[in-house]
Design a protein around this motif. Structure first.
Motif, PDB file in Angstrom:
ATOM      1  N   PHE A 147     -32.582   0.876 -23.052  1.00  0.00           N
ATOM      2  CA  PHE A 147     -31.943  -0.182 -23.835  1.00  0.00           C
ATOM      3  C   PHE A 147     -30.551   0.255 -24.247  1.00  0.00           C
ATOM      4  N   ASN A 148     -29.573  -0.619 -23.995  1.00  0.00           N
ATOM      5  CA  ASN A 148     -28.191  -0.358 -24.401  1.00  0.00           C
ATOM      6  C   ASN A 148     -27.941  -1.147 -25.686  1.00  0.00           C
ATOM      7  N   THR A 149     -27.678  -0.426 -26.773  1.00  0.00           N
ATOM      8  CA  THR A 149     -27.571  -1.072 -28.088  1.00  0.00           C
ATOM      9  C   THR A 149     -26.146  -1.478 -28.452  1.00  0.00           C
ATOM     10  N   THR A 150     -25.249  -1.609 -27.465  1.00  0.00           N
ATOM     11  CA  THR A 150     -23.878  -2.015 -27.803  1.00  0.00           C
ATOM     12  C   THR A 150     -23.871  -3.457 -28.298  1.00  0.00           C
ATOM     13  N   ASP A 151     -22.639  -3.971 -28.580  1.00  0.00           N
ATOM     14  CA  ASP A 151     -22.507  -5.313 -29.142  1.00  0.00           C
ATOM     15  C   ASP A 151     -23.164  -6.376 -28.259  1.00  0.00           C
ATOM     16  N   ILE A 152     -23.155  -6.120 -26.945  1.00  0.00           N
ATOM     17  CA  ILE A 152     -23.851  -7.028 -26.034  1.00  0.00           C
ATOM     18  C   ILE A 152     -25.074  -6.265 -25.532  1.00  0.00           C
ATOM     19  N   PRO A 153     -26.160  -6.282 -26.339  1.00  0.00           N
ATOM     20  CA  PRO A 153     -27.306  -5.456 -25.981  1.00  0.00           C
ATOM     21  C   PRO A 153     -27.953  -5.914 -24.673  1.00  0.00           C
ATOM     22  N   TRP A 155     -30.934  -4.463 -21.356  1.00  0.00           N
ATOM     23  CA  TRP A 155     -31.755  -3.428 -20.736  1.00  0.00           C
ATOM     24  C   TRP A 155     -31.046  -2.964 -19.474  1.00  0.00           C
ATOM     25  N   ILE A 156     -30.980  -1.654 -19.285  1.00  0.00           N
ATOM     26  CA  ILE A 156     -30.338  -1.094 -18.107  1.00  0.00           C
ATOM     27  C   ILE A 156     -31.442  -0.634 -17.152  1.00  0.00           C
ATOM     28  N   PRO A 157     -31.585  -1.288 -15.980  1.00  0.00           N
ATOM     29  CA  PRO A 157     -32.626  -0.860 -15.047  1.00  0.00           C
ATOM     30  C   PRO A 157     -32.238   0.446 -14.363  1.00  0.00           C
TER      31      PRO A 157
HETATM   32  C1  LIG Z   1     -23.597  -0.591 -22.488  1.00  0.00           C
HETATM   33  O1  LIG Z   1     -22.902  -1.800 -22.694  1.00  0.00           O
HETATM   34  C2  LIG Z   1     -21.490  -1.662 -22.838  1.00  0.00           C
HETATM   35  C3  LIG Z   1     -20.892  -2.995 -23.219  1.00  0.00           C
HETATM   36  O2  LIG Z   1     -21.670  -4.065 -22.842  1.00  0.00           O
HETATM   37  C4  LIG Z   1     -20.917  -1.126 -21.529  1.00  0.00           C
HETATM   38  O3  LIG Z   1     -19.533  -0.939 -21.653  1.00  0.00           O
HETATM   39  C5  LIG Z   1     -21.598   0.213 -21.227  1.00  0.00           C
HETATM   40  O4  LIG Z   1     -21.140   0.686 -19.964  1.00  0.00           O
HETATM   41  C6  LIG Z   1     -23.100   0.052 -21.186  1.00  0.00           C
HETATM   42  N1  LIG Z   1     -23.705   1.368 -21.015  1.00  0.00           N
HETATM   43  C7  LIG Z   1     -24.415   1.695 -19.913  1.00  0.00           C
HETATM   44  C8  LIG Z   1     -24.979   3.063 -19.887  1.00  0.00           C
HETATM   45  O5  LIG Z   1     -24.598   0.896 -19.001  1.00  0.00           O
END
Ligand SMILES: *[C@@H]1O[C@H](CO)[C@@H](O)[C@H](O)[C@H]1NC(C)=O
Ligand SMILES: *[C@@H]1O[C@H](CO)[C@@H](O)[C@H](O)[C@H]1NC(C)=O
Ligand SMILES: *[C@@H]1O[C@H](CO)[C@@H](O)[C@H](O)[C@H]1NC(C)=O
Ligand SMILES: *[C@@H]1O[C@H](CO)[C@@H](O)[C@H](O)[C@H]1NC(C)=O
Ligand SMILES: *[C@@H]1O[C@H](CO)[C@@H](O)[C@H](O)[C@H]1NC(C)=O
Length: 298
Positions: A147-153, A155-157
């Motif tokens: 799970f990517n918890t950035t501003d636009i959360p 799921w990263i497969p």
């Molecule tokens: C997580 O999301 C941010 C913004 O949406 C993006 O810049 C970043 O690369 C992402 N991280 C991964 C590991 O994919």
């Protein structure tokens, strides 16, 4: 499917009261670990979920008993959790995890195979205000989805079958925002509440034991290892001293041992004849002054 996911996120939201006391610069963590196995005999599936507070397990749920049971010393804390409620919640999570696991097995045309699915999620609080949420799953020991918890959360497969799981988990566009809110708000609220309730167990200081070892490396060199273990809290500094002087700043690898204490180590590669000029310095909150261990002194 979508409905279940919503219930899982909503039910996870345990209310937390804010802790007014100073938390210091230390880091605290609340971590939940899922482990699902397919076809362990005699059952079709087994599922366990364990909660860890600063690396110390405080309850365990398993599919056999279908009960979340608090573990000592946490079972003595009144009002820590509604364990009946937690049991029901974990049963819902069990069904959810096993259904997803079956989907992954079907994707790989191995619907009757023996596989393992692990999930680790929770939050970390450092210095009273730095917050980090995390959620990562593995399938057969390989990274599966994160799970990517950035501003636009999102799921990263991390696995071919994970694209399918991501689509399911993101079919309800609000689900990722609830997951983020759960990790960064509710989880942290629960962590603060547990820290307040469990002060007596969490504020203790346990000094590290130190072990120096060496093994031979290439070209007549030696790899020296300085291991500190059995200490609490997690923050520690380890340095190599040569002839009493700090050699270089190093970041030690730290791991929870599972009994609520931690271990950490550093290594260095040195020419064999210099071995005895090295010693290991350990700095930890539990020690009034730093501890220096030389060869043959342990
Ligand atoms: C997580 O999301 C941010 C913004 O949406 C993006 O810049 C970043 O690369 C992402 N991280 C991964 C590991 O994919
Ligand atoms: C657990 O407790 C929460 C809040 O008190 C409640 O909303 C929820 O329905 C309960 N869940 C179950 C499965 O009983
Ligand atoms: C799985 O097991 C069931 C019952 O034993 C059997 O009917 C089915 O053909 C098996 N499926 C696969 C993909 O092997
Ligand atoms: C400490 O080192 C000794 C040998 O040098 C080894 O037998 C022992 O297992 C080590 N202890 C730990 C906790 O690693
Ligand atoms: C042996 O250790 C020294 C000092 O750390 C290093 O400079 C050297 O490259 C090492 N030799 C080999 C063969 O790795």
């Amino acid at each position: 499917m979508m409905g279940t996911l919503t219930i899982v996120f909503v039910l996870l939201l345990l209310t937390g009261t804010t802790m007014s006391k100073e938390l210091g610069t230390q880091c605290y963590s609340l971590t939940y670990q899922d482990m699902a196995l397919s076809h362990p005999r005699p059952e079709q599936f087994s599922f366990t979920n364990t909660g860890y507070l600063n690396g110390q397990s405080f309850y365990r749920y398993d599919s056999k008993s279908q009960r979340a049971i608090p573990l000592p010393p946490w079972d003595k804390i009144e009002g820590m959790n509604d364990w009946e409620n937690e049991s029901q919640l974990q049963k819902i999570r069990e069904d959810f995890v096993l259904e997803n696991m079956q989907n992954i097995m079907d994707y790989y045309n191995d619907g009757n195979g023996s596989h393992i699915f692990q999930g680790r999620f929770g939050c970390k609080l450092c210095g009273g205000d730095f917050i980090k949420g995390f959620w990562k799953c593995q399938y057969d020991g390989r990274d599966f989805i994160e799970f990517n918890t950035t501003d636009i959360p999102a799921w990263i497969p991390l696995d071919p079958a994970a694209d399918m799981i991501k689509q399911r988990w993101e079919a309800d566009p609000g689900a990722v925002y609830r997951a983020k809110a759960y990790l960064e708000e509710q989880c942290v609220g629960t962590l603060r509440r547990y820290l307040e309730l469990g002060k007596a167990y969490l504020r203790q200081l346990i000094p590290p034991k130190v072990n120096l070892s060496h093994y031979s490396a290439l070209g007549g060199n030696l790899t020296l290892k300085c291991l500190a273990y059995g200490f609490y809290p997690e923050e520690i500094e380890l340095h190599w001293l040569q002839d009493g002087k700090i050699q270089k700043k190093e970041v030690a690898e730290t791991q929870p041992i599972g009994d609520g204490t931690y271990q950490a180590w550093i290594t260095a590669e040195v020419p064999f004849p210099e071995k005895n000029t090295y010693s290991c310095q350990v700095v930890h909150e539990s020690l009034p002054e730093s501890l220096v261990v030389a060869w043959g002194e342990q």
